[in-house]
Design a protein around this motif. Structure first.
Motif, PDB file in Angstrom:
ATOM      1  N   LEU A   1      14.144  -2.662   1.243  1.00  0.00           N
ATOM      2  CA  LEU A   1      12.972  -2.906   2.076  1.00  0.00           C
ATOM      3  C   LEU A   1      12.369  -1.599   2.658  1.00  0.00           C
ATOM      4  O   LEU A   1      12.914  -0.541   3.114  1.00  0.00           O
ATOM      5  CB  LEU A   1      13.345  -4.032   3.134  1.00  0.00           C
ATOM      6  CG  LEU A   1      12.116  -4.468   4.158  1.00  0.00           C
ATOM      7  CD1 LEU A   1      10.967  -5.015   3.328  1.00  0.00           C
ATOM      8  CD2 LEU A   1      12.864  -5.227   5.160  1.00  0.00           C
ATOM      9  N   ALA A   2      11.054  -1.429   2.784  1.00  0.00           N
ATOM     10  CA  ALA A   2      10.176  -0.268   3.219  1.00  0.00           C
ATOM     11  C   ALA A   2       9.276  -0.610   3.838  1.00  0.00           C
ATOM     12  O   ALA A   2       8.729  -1.811   3.923  1.00  0.00           O
ATOM     13  CB  ALA A   2      10.094   0.715   2.156  1.00  0.00           C
ATOM     14  N   ALA A   3       8.620   0.431   4.562  1.00  0.00           N
ATOM     15  CA  ALA A   3       7.459   0.078   5.385  1.00  0.00           C
ATOM     16  C   ALA A   3       6.050  -0.340   4.536  1.00  0.00           C
ATOM     17  O   ALA A   3       5.203  -0.983   4.881  1.00  0.00           O
ATOM     18  CB  ALA A   3       7.017   1.343   6.341  1.00  0.00           C
ATOM     19  N   SER A   4       6.403   0.116   3.144  1.00  0.00           N
ATOM     20  CA  SER A   4       5.139  -0.105   2.128  1.00  0.00           C
ATOM     21  C   SER A   4       5.288  -1.620   1.918  1.00  0.00           C
ATOM     22  O   SER A   4       3.928  -2.038   1.436  1.00  0.00           O
ATOM     23  CB  SER A   4       5.199   0.707   0.935  1.00  0.00           C
ATOM     24  OG  SER A   4       6.647   0.417   0.209  1.00  0.00           O
ATOM     25  N   ASP A   5       6.219  -2.264   2.072  1.00  0.00           N
ATOM     26  CA  ASP A   5       6.161  -3.843   1.831  1.00  0.00           C
ATOM     27  C   ASP A   5       5.236  -4.534   2.610  1.00  0.00           C
ATOM     28  O   ASP A   5       4.325  -5.578   2.084  1.00  0.00           O
ATOM     29  CB  ASP A   5       7.584  -4.252   1.880  1.00  0.00           C
ATOM     30  CG  ASP A   5       8.580  -3.895   0.849  1.00  0.00           C
ATOM     31  OD1 ASP A   5       8.443  -4.929  -0.015  1.00  0.00           O
ATOM     32  OD2 ASP A   5       9.245  -3.135   0.718  1.00  0.00           O
ATOM     33  N   VAL A   6       5.145  -4.302   3.993  1.00  0.00           N
ATOM     34  CA  VAL A   6       4.234  -4.971   4.688  1.00  0.00           C
ATOM     35  C   VAL A   6       2.796  -4.313   4.428  1.00  0.00           C
ATOM     36  O   VAL A   6       1.853  -5.308   4.355  1.00  0.00           O
ATOM     37  CB  VAL A   6       4.544  -4.297   6.255  1.00  0.00           C
ATOM     38  CG1 VAL A   6       3.429  -5.235   7.174  1.00  0.00           C
ATOM     39  CG2 VAL A   6       6.064  -5.047   6.631  1.00  0.00           C
ATOM     40  N   GLU A   7       2.599  -3.272   4.054  1.00  0.00           N
ATOM     41  CA  GLU A   7       1.260  -2.562   3.811  1.00  0.00           C
ATOM     42  C   GLU A   7       0.665  -3.509   2.596  1.00  0.00           C
ATOM     43  O   GLU A   7      -0.804  -3.616   2.396  1.00  0.00           O
ATOM     44  CB  GLU A   7       1.167  -1.250   3.668  1.00  0.00           C
ATOM     45  CG  GLU A   7       1.690  -0.400   4.892  1.00  0.00           C
ATOM     46  CD  GLU A   7       0.604  -0.618   6.012  1.00  0.00           C
ATOM     47  OE1 GLU A   7      -0.728  -0.814   5.735  1.00  0.00           O
ATOM     48  OE2 GLU A   7       1.242  -0.913   7.108  1.00  0.00           O
ATOM     49  N   LYS A   8       1.394  -3.687   1.662  1.00  0.00           N
ATOM     50  CA  LYS A   8       1.129  -4.340   0.357  1.00  0.00           C
ATOM     51  C   LYS A   8       0.714  -5.912   0.908  1.00  0.00           C
ATOM     52  O   LYS A   8      -0.355  -6.404   0.139  1.00  0.00           O
ATOM     53  CB  LYS A   8       2.171  -4.565  -0.676  1.00  0.00           C
ATOM     54  CG  LYS A   8       2.590  -3.249  -1.305  1.00  0.00           C
ATOM     55  CD  LYS A   8       3.703  -2.869  -2.301  1.00  0.00           C
ATOM     56  CE  LYS A   8       3.931  -1.641  -2.675  1.00  0.00           C
ATOM     57  NZ  LYS A   8       5.112  -1.519  -3.850  1.00  0.00           N
ATOM     58  N   LEU A   9       1.413  -6.389   1.563  1.00  0.00           N
ATOM     59  CA  LEU A   9       1.218  -7.855   2.065  1.00  0.00           C
ATOM     60  C   LEU A   9       0.008  -8.245   2.887  1.00  0.00           C
ATOM     61  O   LEU A   9      -0.672  -9.173   2.823  1.00  0.00           O
ATOM     62  CB  LEU A   9       2.445  -8.456   2.700  1.00  0.00           C
ATOM     63  CG  LEU A   9       3.824  -8.737   1.925  1.00  0.00           C
ATOM     64  CD1 LEU A   9       4.868  -9.059   3.016  1.00  0.00           C
ATOM     65  CD2 LEU A   9       3.422  -9.657   0.736  1.00  0.00           C
ATOM     66  N   ARG A  10      -0.381  -7.098   3.394  1.00  0.00           N
ATOM     67  CA  ARG A  10      -1.561  -7.044   4.179  1.00  0.00           C
ATOM     68  C   ARG A  10      -2.843  -7.402   3.416  1.00  0.00           C
ATOM     69  O   ARG A  10      -3.956  -7.833   3.915  1.00  0.00           O
ATOM     70  CB  ARG A  10      -1.969  -5.811   4.773  1.00  0.00           C
ATOM     71  CG  ARG A  10      -1.206  -5.542   6.343  1.00  0.00           C
ATOM     72  CD  ARG A  10      -1.575  -4.263   6.998  1.00  0.00           C
ATOM     73  NE  ARG A  10      -0.871  -4.075   8.220  1.00  0.00           N
ATOM     74  CZ  ARG A  10      -1.136  -4.685   9.331  1.00  0.00           C
ATOM     75  NH1 ARG A  10      -2.093  -5.489   9.623  1.00  0.00           N
ATOM     76  NH2 ARG A  10      -0.341  -4.384  10.350  1.00  0.00           N
ATOM     77  N   ALA A  11      -2.875  -7.061   1.968  1.00  0.00           N
ATOM     78  CA  ALA A  11      -3.947  -7.132   1.378  1.00  0.00           C
ATOM     79  C   ALA A  11      -4.056  -8.473   0.865  1.00  0.00           C
ATOM     80  O   ALA A  11      -5.347  -8.961   0.491  1.00  0.00           O
ATOM     81  CB  ALA A  11      -3.848  -6.400  -0.139  1.00  0.00           C
ATOM     82  N   ILE A  12      -3.147  -9.380   0.943  1.00  0.00           N
ATOM     83  CA  ILE A  12      -3.088 -10.873   0.604  1.00  0.00           C
ATOM     84  C   ILE A  12      -3.146 -11.823   1.879  1.00  0.00           C
ATOM     85  O   ILE A  12      -3.295 -12.953   1.608  1.00  0.00           O
ATOM     86  CB  ILE A  12      -2.163 -10.979  -0.731  1.00  0.00           C
ATOM     87  CG1 ILE A  12      -0.931 -10.835  -0.092  1.00  0.00           C
ATOM     88  CG2 ILE A  12      -2.476 -10.504  -1.768  1.00  0.00           C
ATOM     89  CD1 ILE A  12       0.340 -11.451  -1.057  1.00  0.00           C
ATOM     90  N   LEU A  13      -2.464 -11.092   2.761  1.00  0.00           N
ATOM     91  CA  LEU A  13      -2.264 -12.043   4.030  1.00  0.00           C
ATOM     92  C   LEU A  13      -2.820 -11.816   5.416  1.00  0.00           C
ATOM     93  O   LEU A  13      -3.182 -10.573   5.596  1.00  0.00           O
ATOM     94  CB  LEU A  13      -0.512 -12.253   4.238  1.00  0.00           C
ATOM     95  CG  LEU A  13       0.214 -12.730   3.205  1.00  0.00           C
ATOM     96  CD1 LEU A  13       1.522 -12.367   3.549  1.00  0.00           C
ATOM     97  CD2 LEU A  13      -0.028 -14.153   2.883  1.00  0.00           C
ATOM     98  N   PRO A  14      -3.406 -12.839   6.176  1.00  0.00           N
ATOM     99  CA  PRO A  14      -4.135 -12.250   7.656  1.00  0.00           C
ATOM    100  C   PRO A  14      -3.004 -11.800   8.635  1.00  0.00           C
ATOM    101  O   PRO A  14      -2.883 -12.753   9.632  1.00  0.00           O
ATOM    102  CB  PRO A  14      -4.758 -13.646   7.841  1.00  0.00           C
ATOM    103  CG  PRO A  14      -3.888 -14.904   7.207  1.00  0.00           C
ATOM    104  CD  PRO A  14      -3.303 -14.187   6.026  1.00  0.00           C
ATOM    105  N   ILE A  15      -2.406 -10.751   8.310  1.00  0.00           N
ATOM    106  CA  ILE A  15      -1.337 -10.156   9.285  1.00  0.00           C
ATOM    107  C   ILE A  15      -2.395  -9.616  10.484  1.00  0.00           C
ATOM    108  O   ILE A  15      -3.041  -8.553  10.150  1.00  0.00           O
ATOM    109  CB  ILE A  15      -0.347  -9.080   8.397  1.00  0.00           C
ATOM    110  CG1 ILE A  15       0.261  -9.866   7.362  1.00  0.00           C
ATOM    111  CG2 ILE A  15       0.467  -8.642   9.763  1.00  0.00           C
ATOM    112  CD1 ILE A  15       1.195  -9.033   6.663  1.00  0.00           C
TER     113      ILE A  15
END
Length: 414
Positions: free
Chosen positions: A89-103
């Protein structure tokens, strides 16, 4: 004798007379009275302890999940032996999910267990290296000083926050401006967190985070920091915050569908939602509650049967007394009422002693980490009322047996 007369309504004077006779009988036969009270007290104490354990466990789990944030979604790195060749797990995982989820907000963390020193005194704590708004995501506040800011994380400044219990662990106040050491790293305390009433155990897949006994430093400034760039920086936990619990619940399914190889059941990163964990916990708890209540009912039933046998033996021993009362005008209904009142008095006395004993044992030995009483008012009232019900049940068989005694035969044999 008409059996229906046993249950005719009694006047207030008859009830008080039955109470006087029953109380006198219990005082006279102290051995049986003591045995009955002890048996019922033990049964009620067991029931209270089990009920307290259930209620405190339920409250602690729900509090833990609420503090984890029902509107949060957790990405947790699996142990290394479960992901031998997968990218952690890395910080990039959250950044990728931001593109498809309303975080709305996100937090990246590394979790370590460290022995720190301050003024030469060592003390063990949890060390959390964080990047993101911990105050917003976990609803944390500072008692004094300030929170870590984005600039502290960007510069990897040697600053830290201390939990509310760290001063007790260190043996002296860890005030703002104090210095704590972890290996070759030193940190200046810039703020002290308020008490967050954190639980000491994890809930399901959600990791345990005890902010009261933790040191919080900027991600990348922790001891033995990784050398990777920020976007690929390895972390242990990532938290994504959504507008509400429903959004977080839907997001957990979307994350797994987006990349099952990475976020699926066998992937290197597991997805945990507090609202899903709460739903699973409630389903499992129903089965556990049924088992506990069956044990409570069996315990109460054994006490009722034992005390009923004691009162039935008392009926045989007091056959002459009962026959004499019938000879001087007592009705079958009076005899029934007397023994039912005896059972009721035993239930109130023994049940009351057991109720208080169970509460004391619960307060002393069970979990008291969270606020609130050991038992809710509704449960306490239900248990108190059950003491009287158990007493009435114990008196049914002896009262029927006593009402069937033939006065002439009892006087002859007596």
């Amino acid at each position: 004798m008409n059996p229906k007369t046993r249950f005719l309504p009694a006047s207030r004077a008859e009830i008080w007379r039955a109470v006087e006779v029953a109380a006198d009988a219990l005082r006279t036969d102290r051995t049986r009275t003591r045995a009955a009270v002890v048996a019922l007290a033990l049964a009620m104490a067991i029931v209270v302890c089990l009920t307290t354990l259930v209620e405190r466990g339920r409250a602690a789990t729900i509090r833990s999940l609420e503090r984890a944030g029902l509107s949060n979604l957790y990405l947790v790195n699996r142990p290394r032996n479960e992901r031998p060749r997968a990218q952690p797990l890395a910080a990039s995982d959250v950044e990728k999910l931001r593109a498809i989820l309303p975080i709305q907000a996100s937090l990246a963390m590394r979790v370590q267990r460290r022995v720190l020193t301050a003024r030469g005194a060592p003390f063990p704590v949890s060390l959390y290296a964080v990047q993101g708004p911990i105050g917003d995501v976990f609803h944390l506040r500072v008692r004094s000083g300030r929170m870590l800011g984005d600039l502290d994380t960007a510069r990897k400044s040697p600053y830290c926050l201390v939990g509310s219990d760290v001063g007790k662990l260190a043996g002296f106040p860890t005030s703002v401006g104090s210095i704590v050491n972890a290996g070759s790293r030193s940190y200046e305390v810039v703020g002290e967190l308020e008490d967050s009433s954190a639980e000491g155990a994890s809930a399901g897949e959600i990791p345990s985070l005890d902010w009261n006994r933790a040191i919080v430093v900027p991600l990348g400034a922790e001891p033995e920091a990784a050398a990777q760039a920020d976007i690929r920086y390895p972390i242990d936990v990532a938290v994504a915050q959504f507008a509400g619990a429903a959004e977080a619940d839907r997001a957990s399914s979307l994350v797994e569908e987006a990349d099952r190889d990475r976020y699926g059941p066998s992937g290197p990163v597991r997805v945990a939602s507090p609202i899903q964990t709460l739903r699973q916990y409630r389903q499992a708890r129903r089965t556990f509650d049924r088992i506990v209540w069956i044990v409570c009912l069996l315990t109460a039933a054994s006490a009722v049967i034992g005390i009923s046998n004691l009162l039935s033996a008392s009926v045989i021993a007091r056959a002459k007394e009962i026959g004499l009362r019938r000879a001087v005008g007592a009705r079958s209904n009076d005899i029934v009422l007397q023994f039912q009142v005896e059972g009721l008095l035993l239930g109130v006395l023994g049940g009351g002693v057991g109720l208080l004993t169970g509460l004391v044992v619960g307060l002393v030995s069970l979990d008291r980490s969270g606020p609130g009483a050991s038992l809710s008012l509704a449960t306490f009232s239900l248990l108190a009322g059950s003491c009287a019900v158990l007493g009435i049940l114990t008196g049914i068989r002896p009262s029927i047996r006593a009402s069937r005694i033939d006065p002439a035969q009892a006087l002859r044999e007596g």
